[in-house]
Write a protein that holds these residues in place. Structure first.
Motif, short mmCIF file in Angstrom:
data_model
loop_
_atom_site.label_atom_id
_atom_site.label_comp_id
_atom_site.label_asym_id
_atom_site.label_seq_id
_atom_site.Cartn_x
_atom_site.Cartn_y
_atom_site.Cartn_z
N ILE A 47 45.10 48.81 51.05
CA ILE A 47 44.46 50.13 50.95
C ILE A 47 43.02 50.09 51.45
O ILE A 47 42.26 51.04 51.22
CB ILE A 47 44.52 50.67 49.51
N GLY A 48 42.64 49.01 52.10
CA GLY A 48 41.33 48.95 52.75
C GLY A 48 40.24 48.26 51.99
O GLY A 48 39.09 48.19 52.47
N LEU A 49 40.52 47.73 50.80
CA LEU A 49 39.51 47.00 50.05
C LEU A 49 39.34 45.59 50.62
O LEU A 49 40.25 45.03 51.23
CB LEU A 49 39.91 46.90 48.58
N GLY A 50 38.16 45.04 50.42
CA GLY A 50 37.90 43.66 50.77
C GLY A 50 37.87 42.81 49.51
O GLY A 50 37.40 43.25 48.46
N CYS A 51 38.37 41.58 49.59
CA CYS A 51 38.51 40.71 48.42
C CYS A 51 38.05 39.30 48.74
O CYS A 51 38.14 38.85 49.89
CB CYS A 51 39.96 40.63 47.96
N CYS A 52 37.63 38.59 47.70
CA CYS A 52 37.37 37.16 47.84
C CYS A 52 37.55 36.50 46.47
O CYS A 52 36.83 36.82 45.52
CB CYS A 52 35.96 36.89 48.35
N PRO A 53 38.54 35.61 46.34
CA PRO A 53 38.69 34.87 45.09
C PRO A 53 37.48 33.99 44.82
O PRO A 53 36.82 33.51 45.75
CB PRO A 53 39.95 34.03 45.32
N VAL A 54 37.19 33.78 43.53
CA VAL A 54 36.02 33.01 43.12
C VAL A 54 36.48 31.90 42.17
O VAL A 54 36.71 32.14 40.98
CB VAL A 54 34.99 33.92 42.42
N SER A 55 36.60 30.70 42.71
CA SER A 55 37.10 29.58 41.89
C SER A 55 36.01 29.00 40.99
O SER A 55 36.33 28.26 40.05
CB SER A 55 37.66 28.48 42.78
#
Length: 281
Positions: free
Chosen positions: A153-161
């Protein structure tokens, strides 16, 4: 899919995995597959927030993902309280995390299963490593599904370990009880800039096996990958110069990763997991 979209897919595949054969896109699902191949992590967001209803919808989609034996041993915590968010931002020790409009924590949860055993008066006899492992896998699957849905849906993501660098402190802030623990955070929002170039991956022949595991020519494959990646996507910063010095040649992926794990990282995580009530036998 248009010719332009097909060409974009082919470029993304070639960039990701090198110059090997590029599979053809099937008629069904080609838009989703092309988008997933081209995805990138986002660390620069617009200031506008993500509506709570959108976050809850994405959580629902994520929790519809596969789960071991339908045990559903994963939970998601949406961080809304500003003071709590500030404390979590400080613990992650990554400035860009604070700029993300939304932050979530994905947790493994074996507590609910144990509670059900008490309610139904059945013994919980599988109190060993698998109880922990199943929850971690379930949480990882849900995280991946959330990212795929959010990016659709156009969101940007980045997992944070890095939430696991301070798992006990994060657990205290979130009020996590015994047998519940943080697996990863997720920063997300509307991207501020266009998608970056997809990060190169090891060639498929190094990581995809047929019938039996194989390491045939693995060192040559890694060295070729190192060379291609250092030419196309050089690292902006050299890790651990104080401990390992400047590299004599190009700074490569394998040099960076070996430097990263040449230093202790999360050495206390096993003790933390045991303190949460898990037996790792």
């Amino acid at each position: 899919m248009t010719d332009a979209q097909t060409e974009t897919f082919r470029r993304s595949m070639a960039l990701r995995f090198g110059d090997g054969p590029i599979p053809n896109l099937p008629p069904q699902g080609r838009h989703t597959l092309a988008r997933m191949v081209a995805r990138t992590s986002c660390r620069s967001f617009r200031s506008e927030g993500v509506d709570q209803a959108v976050l809850e919808l994405l959580c629902a989609v994520a929790l519809a993902s596969p789960t071991k034996s339908d045990l559903q041993q994963r939970d998601i915590i949406i961080i809304r309280d500003s003071d709590l968010r500030t404390k979590l931002n400080a613990l992650t020790e990554q400035d860009w995390v604070a700029q993300a409009p939304s932050f979530l924590i994905f947790c493994g949860n074996n507590r609910r299963q144990r509670q059900i055993h008490k309610w139904r008066r059945h013994p919980f006899v599988n109190d060993h490593l698998d109880a922990f492992f199943n929850t971690a896998v379930d949480a990882g699957i849900a995280l991946s599904a959330f990212v795929t849905a959010a990016e659709a849906i156009g969101l940007g993501c980045c997992p944070v370990s890095t939430v696991r660098n301070c798992a006990a402190a994060v657990s205290d802030l979130l009020g996590l009880p015994e047998h519940v623990y943080p697996v990863a955070g997720l920063a997300l929002g509307w991207p501020e800039a266009p998608d970056a170039e997809p990060a190169m991956r090891l060639p498929l022949r190094a990581t995809v096996h047929v019938d039996r595991f194989s390491e045939h020519d693995l060192r040559d494959q890694v060295e070729t990958y190192d060379q291609q990646r250092s030419e196309r996507q050089p690292y902006a910063k050299i890790r651990g110069v104080d401990a390992f010095g400047d590299p004599s040649g190009p700074y490569t992926w394998s040099e960076d990763k070996s430097r990263q794990y040449a230093r202790p990282e999360r050495a206390d995580f096993g003790r933390f997991v045991r303190d949460r009530g898990f037996s790792l036998e």
